[in-house]
Design a protein around this motif. Structure first.
Motif: not given
Length: 256
Positions: A138-141, A146-151
């Protein structure tokens, strides 16, 4: 050509299942061709409807692929998670304590107490690592979206192992449950699909629909069926994109 095909509705099994992917680069062309050549004469196309003929052809292609194309396991049966050296050590100790208790006919003695204590230590370590993993994600998000983190976040919410996100805010409202978060993503993607370009011409869409309806009516009224040459079919197959996912019938471009 509109064809009403009935897709296969496979029952969703609980738990984890193995998944396979066809390796088309290792295709045995001769075996594939022979299987199709043997199966096709068994179908009388004159006495069957278009839908039945197409379904037969689809099943024929899938059976030929099963015989002539090797498959590769892309997901093994059972849960997969990252385990630290500490977790692996505790897991080994827990198994040893259980086997020792089992070898003594599962008596209610100190061996059972040792087994329970080892299992508790293992679960405590797993919960600790899962909490740290969620916190880091969650901290990285939040820091580098990014799109990858979103998916990845969507897959976590839809998964059965991972817990849902702490919170998602939509138009000032906070969503905590996985159901509300899924509905929020659904509304977001629905909004993305709505054309917002000022150059969008709805009249052109209406005109295309009118042309399609007229063509459909002419085909129904005419007794002459459209004729397709061998080259027409080959050209259409050449325009298919390979390496893509299968459709609702389980067919990919490589089948054709």
């Amino acid at each position: 050509m509109n064809v009403k095909s009935k897709p296969m509705n496979k029952a969703i099994k609980s738990g984890y299942v193995s998944k396979f992917k066809l390796q088309w680069k290792d295709l045995d062309s001769e075996t594939y061709h022979n299987h199709v050549s043997i199966e096709l004469p068994r179908h009388n196309i004159e006495s069957q409807s278009i839908e039945e003929s197409i379904n037969f052809l689809c099943n024929c292609l899938k059976k030929a692929a099963t015989v002539a194309v090797p498959s590769k396991i892309i997901k093994l049966k059972g849960p997969q998670f990252k385990a630290s050296p500490t977790t692996l050590t505790l897991l080994k100790i827990s198994k040893e304590k259980y086997q020792l208790w089992k070898s003594h006919v599962k008596k209610n003695d100190h061996l059972k107490t040792d087994k329970i204590l080892a299992q508790r230590n293992l679960r405590k370590q797993l919960r600790k690592e899962q909490f740290l993993d969620r916190t880091q994600f969650y901290n990285k998000l939040m820091d580098n979206p990014s799109n990858d983190m979103f998916h990845t976040l969507i897959r976590r919410n839809r998964g059965s192992r991972n817990k849902d996100a702490i919170c998602i805010m939509e138009n000032g409202k906070h969503h905590y449950s996985a159901t509300d978060q899924t509905n929020s993503f659904s509304r977001y993607f629905e909004d993305l699909t709505v054309p917002k370009d000022n150059g969008y011409d709805p009249e052109f869409l209406d005109l295309c629909n009118i042309r399609h309806n007229i063509f459909d009516e002419l085909c129904k009224q005419s007794s002459n069926e459209p004729q397709f040459s061998f080259q027409n079919i080959c050209d259409a197959i050449q325009q298919l994109h390979s390496g893509k996912a299968t459709d609702e019938l389980g067919l990919a471009a490589e089948h054709f």
